[in-house]
Motif scaffolding. Structure first.
Motif, PDB file in Angstrom:
ATOM      1  N   MET A   1      -3.427  -9.405   2.507  1.00  0.00           N
ATOM      2  CA  MET A   1      -3.481  -8.589   3.722  1.00  0.00           C
ATOM      3  C   MET A   1      -4.864  -8.643   4.364  1.00  0.00           C
ATOM      4  O   MET A   1      -4.989  -8.619   5.581  1.00  0.00           O
ATOM      5  CB  MET A   1      -3.069  -7.143   3.434  1.00  0.00           C
ATOM      6  N   ILE A   2      -5.912  -8.742   3.544  1.00  0.00           N
ATOM      7  CA  ILE A   2      -7.266  -8.917   4.086  1.00  0.00           C
ATOM      8  C   ILE A   2      -7.363 -10.263   4.802  1.00  0.00           C
ATOM      9  O   ILE A   2      -7.908 -10.351   5.910  1.00  0.00           O
ATOM     10  CB  ILE A   2      -8.320  -8.780   2.969  1.00  0.00           C
ATOM     11  N   ILE A   3      -6.814 -11.303   4.195  1.00  0.00           N
ATOM     12  CA  ILE A   3      -6.817 -12.620   4.830  1.00  0.00           C
ATOM     13  C   ILE A   3      -6.030 -12.577   6.139  1.00  0.00           C
ATOM     14  O   ILE A   3      -6.456 -13.128   7.156  1.00  0.00           O
ATOM     15  CB  ILE A   3      -6.255 -13.692   3.868  1.00  0.00           C
ATOM     16  N   GLY A   4      -4.887 -11.882   6.129  1.00  0.00           N
ATOM     17  CA  GLY A   4      -4.095 -11.744   7.348  1.00  0.00           C
ATOM     18  C   GLY A   4      -4.848 -11.006   8.443  1.00  0.00           C
ATOM     19  O   GLY A   4      -4.759 -11.362   9.619  1.00  0.00           O
ATOM     20  N   ALA A   5      -5.592  -9.973   8.057  1.00  0.00           N
ATOM     21  CA  ALA A   5      -6.377  -9.224   9.039  1.00  0.00           C
ATOM     22  C   ALA A   5      -7.481 -10.098   9.635  1.00  0.00           C
ATOM     23  O   ALA A   5      -7.746 -10.038  10.838  1.00  0.00           O
ATOM     24  CB  ALA A   5      -6.973  -7.971   8.399  1.00  0.00           C
ATOM     25  N   VAL A   6      -8.106 -10.920   8.803  1.00  0.00           N
ATOM     26  CA  VAL A   6      -9.160 -11.813   9.294  1.00  0.00           C
ATOM     27  C   VAL A   6      -8.575 -12.856  10.249  1.00  0.00           C
ATOM     28  O   VAL A   6      -9.137 -13.122  11.325  1.00  0.00           O
ATOM     29  CB  VAL A   6      -9.897 -12.483   8.114  1.00  0.00           C
TER      30      VAL A   6
END
Length: 138
Positions: free
Chosen positions: A123-128
């Motif tokens: 989810m952090i990667i998706g947000a980035v």
């Protein structure tokens, strides 16, 4: 006319969305199995429901439902990059749900499940990715 880096970013977003969808579906199944096992163990001989397993199952299902929604929205965003702010918001909600789930699991003694840690990471990667696509689309 689009440039090559934007086309590449959209392609990566599309492939990452498929990963989010698969992880979300898999996590929902695992959460349902954990929750079912907690209820089955608790209802067998009148034993109290194991709170850690219930918290783990519910948090897995909630966080992975948001992951599935982020994957579906990411797929739509790969077709229309103007939806990137919505994807960014859903990714932040996924991060918050994961952190809440980790806190619940820690508080109830279920430990730190790696599936929630992995969910938080993707989810952090998706947000980035959504943030970079949102800034590139403006």
């Amino acid at each position: 006319m689009t440039t090559e880096p934007k086309d590449t970013a959209v392609w990566y977003l599309r492939m990452f969305s498929y990963l989010l969808i698969l992880c979300g579906l898999f996590g929902l199944v695992i959460g349902a199995v954990v929750l079912y096992q907690a209820v089955a163990d608790g209802g067998a001989d009148g034993i109290v429901l194991p709170l850690g397993s219930v918290a783990l199952g519910l948090s897995l299902m909630a966080a992975n439902a948001i992951t599935l929604a982020a994957g579906l929205l990411g797929r739509a965003t790969s077709r229309n990059p103007r939806r990137a702010p919505s994807l960014f918001t859903v990714a932040l909600a996924g991060i918050a749900a994961t952190l809440l789930g980790l806190g619940l699991c820690s508080a109830t003694g279920a430990g730190m499940p790696t599936s929630l840690l992995f969910n938080g990471l993707i989810m952090i990667i998706g947000a980035v990715i959504a943030h970079n696509l949102r800034n590139g689309a403006e």
